[in-house]
Enzyme design. Structure first.
Site, PDB file in Angstrom:
ATOM      1  N   ARG A   1      44.866  44.103  26.743  1.00  0.00           N
ATOM      2  CA  ARG A   1      43.569  44.950  27.152  1.00  0.00           C
ATOM      3  C   ARG A   1      43.828  45.625  25.094  1.00  0.00           C
ATOM      4  O   ARG A   1      44.596  45.252  24.276  1.00  0.00           O
ATOM      5  CB  ARG A   1      44.763  46.642  27.827  1.00  0.00           C
ATOM      6  CG  ARG A   1      44.938  46.162  28.912  1.00  0.00           C
ATOM      7  CD  ARG A   1      44.183  46.044  29.705  1.00  0.00           C
ATOM      8  NE  ARG A   1      43.492  47.031  30.339  1.00  0.00           N
ATOM      9  CZ  ARG A   1      41.958  47.047  30.603  1.00  0.00           C
ATOM     10  NH1 ARG A   1      41.356  46.306  30.847  1.00  0.00           N
ATOM     11  NH2 ARG A   1      41.612  48.642  31.367  1.00  0.00           N
TER      12      ARG A   1
ATOM     13  N   GLU B   1      36.358  51.605  23.241  1.00  0.00           N
ATOM     14  CA  GLU B   1      35.476  50.793  23.939  1.00  0.00           C
ATOM     15  C   GLU B   1      34.047  52.206  24.545  1.00  0.00           C
ATOM     16  O   GLU B   1      34.863  53.005  24.864  1.00  0.00           O
ATOM     17  CB  GLU B   1      36.031  50.095  24.930  1.00  0.00           C
ATOM     18  CG  GLU B   1      36.578  48.730  24.071  1.00  0.00           C
ATOM     19  CD  GLU B   1      37.137  47.521  25.341  1.00  0.00           C
ATOM     20  OE1 GLU B   1      36.636  48.044  26.755  1.00  0.00           O
ATOM     21  OE2 GLU B   1      38.020  46.945  24.908  1.00  0.00           O
TER      22      GLU B   1
ATOM     23  N   HIS C   1      34.743  42.692  25.578  1.00  0.00           N
ATOM     24  CA  HIS C   1      35.074  42.624  27.197  1.00  0.00           C
ATOM     25  C   HIS C   1      34.377  41.758  27.621  1.00  0.00           C
ATOM     26  O   HIS C   1      34.427  42.276  29.145  1.00  0.00           O
ATOM     27  CB  HIS C   1      35.486  44.086  27.349  1.00  0.00           C
ATOM     28  CG  HIS C   1      36.515  44.699  28.299  1.00  0.00           C
ATOM     29  ND1 HIS C   1      37.331  46.064  27.938  1.00  0.00           N
ATOM     30  CD2 HIS C   1      37.258  43.701  28.699  1.00  0.00           C
ATOM     31  CE1 HIS C   1      38.165  45.594  28.845  1.00  0.00           C
ATOM     32  NE2 HIS C   1      37.785  44.973  29.670  1.00  0.00           N
TER      33      HIS C   1
END
Length: 525
Positions: free
Chosen positions: A231, A260, A278
């Protein structure tokens, strides 16, 4: 028919499963916050990935929402406290993308060790800079795993397969489990000091946020390499940049970022940093797996009450749900009864499960009981939020289990302690599936709870039943059932009377004025 909204892009198989299971489903992705707020009140279930932000305003508008399913592991895009307070179950799919994410972490470690992205860009630019890209071997290196859950365990096993030595920091990792998976369990400071490679596999919580900061990096072995496919927010990016520039950290591979989509970042453009957008769960297999899991879990909950992989509620399997349902009702009623007859603040709660019920999954029963117990004081409490609220209020809750004793094959007993008193309430489920009260304030009695009831404690003296009946009759209150119990002849006695009409405070005052009566309360179930 329950209605579900799929708010983020996921495999079409999710929509198919919802329809196959008999649910109505809408697919509406890319909604802005105000658009989601406008329609969310129409849905019982919500399926999301990481794009949709389930914020407090969204949850306040979700008046019919019962469950949120996250197709993935992290739930930091969902306001968990608000969901819990509103009684919304939050589920994730912790196993669907475990292998995919673990493999990405290993791939990032290889890319970092051998400078593959930079070497690729150089070679395709017609530069033959063979001497520039001197890498390091993984064999024999020490891999430090922060967070040894599903993904961390897979990464550890892959590291062991690469002939690396693996150490792990995880407060929930037992010594036995560490031995079983072949890692050495260590504290965080020791991991930082010893590891050649550090890989992150922990959720983002208040305790893990910024776990890798300037102080932590200063404790690391000089030349350490860091991988984060978990994360954003676990690493302070500005601190990492400074450590990379000083040479304290030899390189970093990041799949996640503090903000993000990461269009700008202080780490972008550095030679010793590998970045991906990601991609941890970005394989065809993982996308299908998490979509299937989230659809099945939401369907099970909405159609049968089964709870799987919930973040804020005990799990209930599809097989357990029918068996638990009458006991959940009993537990909630016992708690609601105790909460309404308890005057002062509650200090301790003991829940005893005896006989066959003790062999069931009792965690949801305890949640239901605490919910009922707190509801007279806090109307917004629910089965999901009750355990957290009880903990916040300093209420000690203990559970005990025992075999069958006494006249009943199975029963649940609730003991409530306050500063001034201790009362016990017990009940069972008869063969007809209906809950029955078998003990009230420590006195044995059998009663079926009704929507409206009058609870009375009195001295056991002749004439009390007639006096109560006459008083209620004078006010037009019809009696549905009259249940009695006593400690001994002439001692303390109780009456639990089911009535068809609301009992106002004026009637309660008249009941309290009767000579034998010591307490009178109107109960609502």
């Amino acid at each position: 028919m329950p209605k579900v909204l799929i708010a983020d892009k996921m495999s079409p198989r999710a929509e198919e499963i919802f329809k196959e299971r008999g649910l109505e489903v809408d697919v509406n992705v890319g909604l802005e916050r105000d658009e989601l707020i406008k329609i969310i009140g129409d849905y019982d279930g919500l399926a999301v990935r990481s794009a949709t932000k389930v914020t407090p305003p969204v949850l306040e508008a979700a008046t019919n929402l019962k469950v949120i399913g996250r197709a993935g592991i992290g739930v930091d895009n969902i306001d968990l406290p608000t969901a819990t307070n509103n009684g919304v179950v939050v589920m994730n799919t912790p196993f669907g993308n475990s292998i995919t994410t673990a493999e990405h972490a290993i791939a990032m470690m290889f890319a970092l060790a051998r400078q593959i992205p930079e070497a690729d860009a150089s070679t395709q630019a017609s530069k033959w800079e063979k001497s520039k890209f001197m890498g390091v071997e993984l064999t024999g290196k020490l891999l430090g795993v922060i967070g040894c859950g599903n993904i961390g365990t897979i990464v550890a096993s892959r590291g062991i397969g690469l002939k690396m030595k693996v150490i792990a920091f995880d407060p929930f990792l037992t010594a036995e489990k560490a031995i079983d998976i072949g890692v050495e369990k260590v504290e965080l400071d020791e991991l930082l000091a010893r590891a050649d490679f550090i890989t992150m596999h922990t959720p983002l919580t208040d305790k893990t946020r910024n776990i890798i900061n300037a102080d932590a990096l200063a404790k690391c072995k000089k030349g350490v390499r860091i991988i984060n496919c978990a994360r954003g927010g676990l690493i302070v990016e500005s601190d990492l940049k400074a450590a990379l520039e000083s040479g304290q950290v030899a390189g970093a591979a990041l799949d996640v970022f503090e903000e993000e989509p990461a269009k700008e970042n202080p780490l972008f453009g550095m030679d010793n940093v590998v970045c991906t957008p990601h991609l941890g769960a970005a394989t065809e297999e993982a996308q299908v797996n998490v979509a299937i899991q989230v659809a099945e879990q939401l369907s099970d909950y909405l159609m049968s009450g089964a709870v799987t992989n919930a973040i804020n509620m005990p799990s209930i399997s599809a097989e357990e749900a029918p068996k638990l349902k009458p006991f959940v009702t009993l537990a909630e009623q016992l708690g609601l009864l105790a909460g309404q007859v308890t005057a002062s603040s509650i200090k301790e709660v003991t829940i005893e499960y005896a006989g066959e019920v003790s062999e069931l999954n009792c965690a949801p029963l305890s949640s239901a009981m605490i919910s009922g117990l707190l509801r007279p004081l806090m109307s917004e409490v629910n089965m999901v939020s009750a355990p957290a609220i009880a903990k916040e209020r300093g209420m000690d809750v203990a559970e005990t289990k025992r075999g069958s004793t006494g006249a009943f094959d199975s029963y649940i007993r609730l003991v409530v302690k306050t500063e001034n008193s201790e009362r016990s309430f017990a009940g069972t489920v008869f063969s007809d599936g209906k809950p029955r009260l078998i003990q009230l304030t420590g006195i044995n009695m059998e009663a079926e709870l009704a929507p409206r009831m009058l609870f009375i404690t009195n001295n056991d003296q002749p004439g009390i039943i007639g006096s109560i009946g006459s008083l209620l009759g004078a006010h037009g209150i019809n009696i549905a059932s009259f249940n009695l119990g006593r400690e001994k002849p002439g001692g303390n006695a109780i009456a639990l009377i089911a009535v068809d009409n609301e009992i106002g405070t004026d009637i309660l005052d008249e009941v309290m004025a009767l000579e034998q009566v010591t307490l009178a309360k109107a109960l609502v179930f």
